[in-house]
Design a protein around this motif. Structure first.
Motif, mmCIF file in Angstrom:
data_model
loop_
_atom_site.group_PDB
_atom_site.id
_atom_site.type_symbol
_atom_site.label_atom_id
_atom_site.label_comp_id
_atom_site.label_asym_id
_atom_site.label_seq_id
_atom_site.Cartn_x
_atom_site.Cartn_y
_atom_site.Cartn_z
ATOM 1 N N HIS A 193 0.854 -1.195 0.000
ATOM 2 C CA HIS A 193 0.000 0.000 0.000
ATOM 3 C C HIS A 193 0.883 1.236 0.000
ATOM 4 O O HIS A 193 1.955 1.260 0.603
ATOM 5 C CB HIS A 193 -0.902 0.019 1.239
ATOM 6 N N THR A 194 0.430 2.269 -0.676
ATOM 7 C CA THR A 194 1.176 3.517 -0.705
ATOM 8 C C THR A 194 0.991 4.266 0.614
ATOM 9 O O THR A 194 0.091 3.949 1.412
ATOM 10 C CB THR A 194 0.699 4.423 -1.847
ATOM 11 N N LEU A 195 1.827 5.260 0.825
ATOM 12 C CA LEU A 195 1.676 6.103 2.016
ATOM 13 C C LEU A 195 0.314 6.790 1.995
ATOM 14 O O LEU A 195 -0.344 6.934 3.027
ATOM 15 C CB LEU A 195 2.793 7.145 2.069
ATOM 16 N N GLY A 196 -0.123 7.196 0.790
ATOM 17 C CA GLY A 196 -1.430 7.836 0.671
ATOM 18 C C GLY A 196 -2.559 6.914 1.089
ATOM 19 O O GLY A 196 -3.511 7.335 1.761
ATOM 20 N N GLU A 213 -2.563 16.338 0.008
ATOM 21 C CA GLU A 213 -1.667 15.936 -1.066
ATOM 22 C C GLU A 213 -0.962 14.621 -0.750
ATOM 23 O O GLU A 213 -0.709 13.802 -1.639
ATOM 24 C CB GLU A 213 -0.633 17.041 -1.331
ATOM 25 N N LEU A 214 -0.638 14.399 0.522
ATOM 26 C CA LEU A 214 -0.044 13.118 0.920
ATOM 27 C C LEU A 214 -1.015 11.973 0.670
ATOM 28 O O LEU A 214 -0.630 10.905 0.184
ATOM 29 C CB LEU A 214 0.349 13.146 2.399
ATOM 30 N N GLU A 215 -2.284 12.183 0.994
ATOM 31 C CA GLU A 215 -3.282 11.135 0.794
ATOM 32 C C GLU A 215 -3.425 10.788 -0.685
ATOM 33 O O GLU A 215 -3.758 9.651 -1.033
ATOM 34 C CB GLU A 215 -4.634 11.573 1.369
ATOM 35 N N LYS A 216 -3.152 11.746 -1.545
ATOM 36 C CA LYS A 216 -3.252 11.508 -3.002
ATOM 37 C C LYS A 216 -1.927 11.029 -3.587
ATOM 38 O O LYS A 216 -1.821 10.842 -4.802
ATOM 39 C CB LYS A 216 -3.687 12.801 -3.703
ATOM 40 N N ALA A 218 6.325 13.163 -3.289
ATOM 41 C CA ALA A 218 7.243 12.018 -3.393
ATOM 42 C C ALA A 218 8.146 11.895 -2.166
ATOM 43 O O ALA A 218 8.464 10.787 -1.725
ATOM 44 C CB ALA A 218 8.094 12.148 -4.652
ATOM 45 N N ARG A 219 8.595 12.997 -1.611
ATOM 46 C CA ARG A 219 9.492 12.984 -0.455
ATOM 47 C C ARG A 219 8.862 13.798 0.679
ATOM 48 O O ARG A 219 9.111 14.995 0.788
ATOM 49 C CB ARG A 219 10.858 13.560 -0.817
#
Length: 218
Positions: free
Chosen positions: A6-9, A41-44, A48-49
């Motif tokens: 799973h991604t961080l988002g 923006e993190l959820e989406k 990147a960093r």
């Protein structure tokens, strides 16, 4: 090393929905100083960093450590894993509320009748338990359920130390020194007037303290 499934988002979105009960981003970030657009923006997965300090604060909003976040991203079913965490969090809260309502026996009276702990210095006027009890009951007016959180022990462990059924651990002594802003407890162990000595050291007027109050959970 296990792959990230799973991604961080994905993690942050599901954490907000499950652990924060679908709270708005603004509510999650309240008092953190982090702008709401940043978490959005993190959820989406548009960043990147991520700023490591921001990410640590955001995870703390969900009571997650970085290590837990990594494990959640590696799990097959992230929603199920988060739901299980939410369940245990709720159970801990229920247990804590029950402990707050528990009526603990008077530790001083119990120690007087059943003391099993000997002080390393037999000529000491006071014991570590006396100091703990004085701080809790006469200075802070906290129930056992609150005091045990500060000392990072279970309510039963704390009460048994205060009732002189268990030896006070070095970590608890360290926390007690930190609370009283002293390098050691030697002066307090030898103080004829323990309450007065602690008040003088902390700059408190003992006549202004409501020491006769009984706290819930006493």
């Amino acid at each position: 090393m296990q792959p990230m499934r799973h991604t961080l988002g994905d993690l942050l979105t599901n954490a907000r929905l499950v652990l924060a009960n679908e709270a708005p981003i603004e509510t999650v970030l309240k008092n953190t100083g982090i702008p709401s657009w940043y978490l959005a923006e993190l959820e989406k997965d548009h960043i990147a960093r991520p700023n490591p300090d921001f990410l640590t604060l955001i995870l703390q909003c969900y009571e997650l450590t970085y290590a837990q976040a990594v494990k959640l991203r590696q799990t097959d079913h992230i929603t199920s894993a988060l739901s299980e965490m939410a369940y245990y969090k709720h159970q801990r809260l229920v247990t804590y509320q029950q402990q707050q309502e528990m009526q603990w026996p008077d530790s001083a009276e119990f120690a007087k009748q059943h003391s099993r702990v000997e002080m390393p210095t037999p000529d000491a006027v006071n014991s570590y338990a006396d100091i703990m009890r004085c701080v809790r009951v006469q200075i802070e007016w906290h129930p056992v359920a609150i005091a045990c959180i500060f000392y990072r022990v279970s309510p039963m462990e704390y009460w048994q130390m205060e009732a002189e059924q268990l030896y006070v651990t070095p970590s608890v002594i360290h926390m007690l020194c930190h609370r009283l802003e002293v390098p050691d407890l030697d002066e307090l162990l030898a103080a004829p007037d323990l309450f007065g000595t602690i008040c003088d050291h902390l700059g408190l007027k003992k006549e202004s303290l409501p020491t006769t109050l009984r706290m819930p959970g006493e």
